[in-house]
Scaffold this active site. Structure first.
Site, PDB file in Angstrom:
ATOM      1  N   PHE A 141       0.856  -1.187   0.000  1.00 34.94           N
ATOM      2  CA  PHE A 141       0.000   0.000   0.000  1.00 34.94           C
ATOM      3  C   PHE A 141       0.890   1.234   0.000  1.00 34.94           C
ATOM      4  O   PHE A 141       1.786   1.355   0.829  1.00 34.94           O
ATOM      5  CB  PHE A 141      -0.922   0.042   1.223  1.00 34.94           C
ATOM      6  N   ASP A 226       9.270   2.575   1.484  1.00 37.19           N
ATOM      7  CA  ASP A 226       8.107   3.309   1.965  1.00 37.19           C
ATOM      8  C   ASP A 226       8.003   3.022   3.460  1.00 37.19           C
ATOM      9  O   ASP A 226       7.536   1.959   3.865  1.00 37.19           O
ATOM     10  CB  ASP A 226       6.851   2.846   1.208  1.00 37.19           C
ATOM     11  N   LYS A 255       2.700   9.763   8.466  1.00 35.39           N
ATOM     12  CA  LYS A 255       2.033   9.238   9.675  1.00 35.39           C
ATOM     13  C   LYS A 255       2.625   9.742  10.989  1.00 35.39           C
ATOM     14  O   LYS A 255       2.354  10.862  11.398  1.00 35.39           O
ATOM     15  CB  LYS A 255       2.011   7.706   9.616  1.00 35.39           C
TER      16      LYS A 255
HETATM   17  C1  LIG Z   1       3.025   2.250   3.777  1.00 38.99           C
HETATM   18  C2  LIG Z   1       2.114   3.384   3.459  1.00 38.99           C
HETATM   19  N1  LIG Z   1       2.440   4.230   2.459  1.00 38.99           N
HETATM   20  C3  LIG Z   1       1.660   5.278   2.147  1.00 38.99           C
HETATM   21  C4  LIG Z   1       0.487   5.518   2.823  1.00 38.99           C
HETATM   22  C5  LIG Z   1      -0.360   6.690   2.433  1.00 38.99           C
HETATM   23  O1  LIG Z   1      -0.257   7.670   3.410  1.00 38.99           O
HETATM   24  P1  LIG Z   1      -1.318   8.885   3.455  1.00 38.99           P
HETATM   25  O2  LIG Z   1      -2.625   8.297   3.809  1.00 38.99           O
HETATM   26  O3  LIG Z   1      -0.746   9.810   4.490  1.00 38.99           O
HETATM   27  O4  LIG Z   1      -1.300   9.497   2.100  1.00 38.99           O
HETATM   28  C6  LIG Z   1       0.109   4.670   3.870  1.00 38.99           C
HETATM   29  C7  LIG Z   1      -1.162   4.890   4.586  1.00 38.99           C
HETATM   30  O5  LIG Z   1      -1.701   4.011   5.194  1.00 38.99           O
HETATM   31  C8  LIG Z   1       0.947   3.572   4.187  1.00 38.99           C
HETATM   32  O6  LIG Z   1       0.622   2.721   5.175  1.00 38.99           O
END
Ligand SMILES: Cc1ncc(COP(=O)(O)O)c(C=O)c1O
Length: 401
Positions: A141, A226, A255
């Site tokens: 994700f 990520d 986050k």
């Molecule tokens: C691993 C990862 N990358 C990116 C995101 C996207 O982050 P945002 O919701 O702040 O755009 C998330 C959100 O859950 C995530 O868990």
């Protein structure tokens, strides 16, 4: 007769965009690991705004610093420097593999920046314009903007949004043979979560990350971590990659970085940043003094209060307790994760269990559809963990599982 809370929820349901379906609770305030709703009910918060509120709620240092910053200066744009922004960038580069930082407002934006940086590095610096493919993992994700959903290796997030961004392909997570078979000269970058979060709290194997690093080096591709969910102390080290001993070229954060204030970051080495020139990318709000002040306080408090050790110790306590419950209740299958990013696989029952836990005053949510996720604030203490386990047990008893 409808109560003020019912009226409020009815208005919320009428006006909120239909992609959300919030639980029928209106939260009013929080203190530490506890949230209080509009009727005075208290909940132990092991969701923490989906791994965001790293210092919990109402943290005195964060609240005081934000109030003071709000009085002084909220925003000036990236046409000028501010002290909180400089201090935050310095802190992140001092503590990581990276030399420079691009500040933004969310995880998906941090990833968009990472993809743009990787492609532009390949085409403009390395002069390899044939290299544009970005490989990502199935069950990953990476966010909700168009390139980030494309990178997200889960078809349900793509539904109805075609055409997706071109140049993305998916590989089986933790499958070394699959990456070795696919790797070629067209690959600009590989993006991976060291521990898949939304995919169900699934850690990468050390061997897998080592192989990605080695193949990226061999094929002149960039390795992107990520760490939007795993970063900033969540796993008991400041960044999850430190557990694996494999450094990336680019890393994204969001986050927990702002502790509840929208803040994201893309970090990379000096060499990779050569890909961007003045004007290559930008964000109006990115790194504004209010958000940067939050990031700076979060990082300072993690250090001053040794929250990394706390995340490890409380993570161990929670893992042990969850393991015990797994042995007792057939519905709970497997405990996974690192530090305070833990999941318990429990099949189709996951949502029912999370709802029952909420009725017992414990907030948890699900990841990957079949896994209960535990991502409490990094400040939790021993009694909070014990209390959460007790409430989870009560929820399981109630369901007769
Ligand atoms: C691993 C990862 N990358 C990116 C995101 C996207 O982050 P945002 O919701 O702040 O755009 C998330 C959100 O859950 C995530 O868990």
């Amino acid at each position: 007769m409808s109560t003020p809370k019912d009226d409020l929820i009815a208005t919320g349901r009428r006006t909120i965009s239909p992609n959300y379906a919030p639980a029928p609770i209106v939260f009013e305030r929080g203190q530490g690991v506890w949230l209080t709703d509009s009727e005075g009910n208290r909940y132990l918060d092991f969701v923490a705004g989906i791994a965001v509120c790293s210092l919990g709620h109402g943290h005195p240092q964060l609240s005081a610093a934000l109030s003071a910053q709000a009085e002084k200066l909220l925003h000036v744009s990236n046409m000028y420097f501010t002290k909180p922004q400089i201090e935050l960038m310095e802190h992140l580069t001092d503590r990581s593999f990276a030399d420079r930082v691009f500040l933004c407002n969310s995880g998906t934006e941090a990833n968009e920046a990472a993809f743009k940086l990787a492609r532009r590095y390949q085409s403009r610096v390395a002069d390899r314009s044939n290299k544009s493919t970005i490989l990502s993992m199935k069950s990953s994700f990476h966010g909700r903007t168009l390139a980030s959903i494309t990178a997200t290796g889960q078809p349900k997030y793509h539904d109805g949004f075609a055409p997706l961004a071109p140049g993305f392909e998916y590989l089986q997570f933790n499958d070394i043979d699959a990456v070795e078979r696919r790797m070629d000269d067209d690959v600009a970058a590989i993006v991976v979560e060291p521990i898949q979060g939304e995919g169900g709290i699934r850690p990468a194997s050390e061997e897998f990350l080592h192989t990605l690093r080695q193949l990226c080096d061999q094929f002149d591709a960039l390795l992107i971590y990520d760490e939007v969910q795993t970063g900033v102390g969540r796993t008991g080290s400041l960044f999850a990659y430190e557990h694996f001993g494999v450094k990336p070229d680019i890393m994204t954060l969001a986050k927990g970085l702002g502790g509840g204030v929208p803040l994201g970051a893309t970090l990379a080495t000096e060499e990779v940043w050569k890909g961007w020139k003045r004007g290559s990318h930008a964000s109006t709000f990115g790194g504004n003094p209010l958000a940067s002040c939050a990031g700076q306080i979060v990082l300072n408090v993690i250090e001053e209060q040794d929250l990394l050790t706390n995340a490890k110790q409380r993570g161990e306590q929670l893992r042990r307790g969850l393991q015990e419950l797994t042995e007792e209740f057939d519905a709970l299958k497997e405990v996974r994760g690192v530090g305070l990013m833990l999941g318990v696989e429990c099949g189709a029952q996951a949502k029912t269990i999370a709802k029952s836990a909420r009725q017992q005053g414990l907030l948890i949510n699900t990841a990957g559809g079949d896994t209960l996720r535990f991502v409490p604030p990094l400040i939790i203490d021993e009694s909070d963990v014990a209390e959460a386990l007790q409430r989870l047990r009560a929820a399981l008893d109630e369901l007769n599982l």
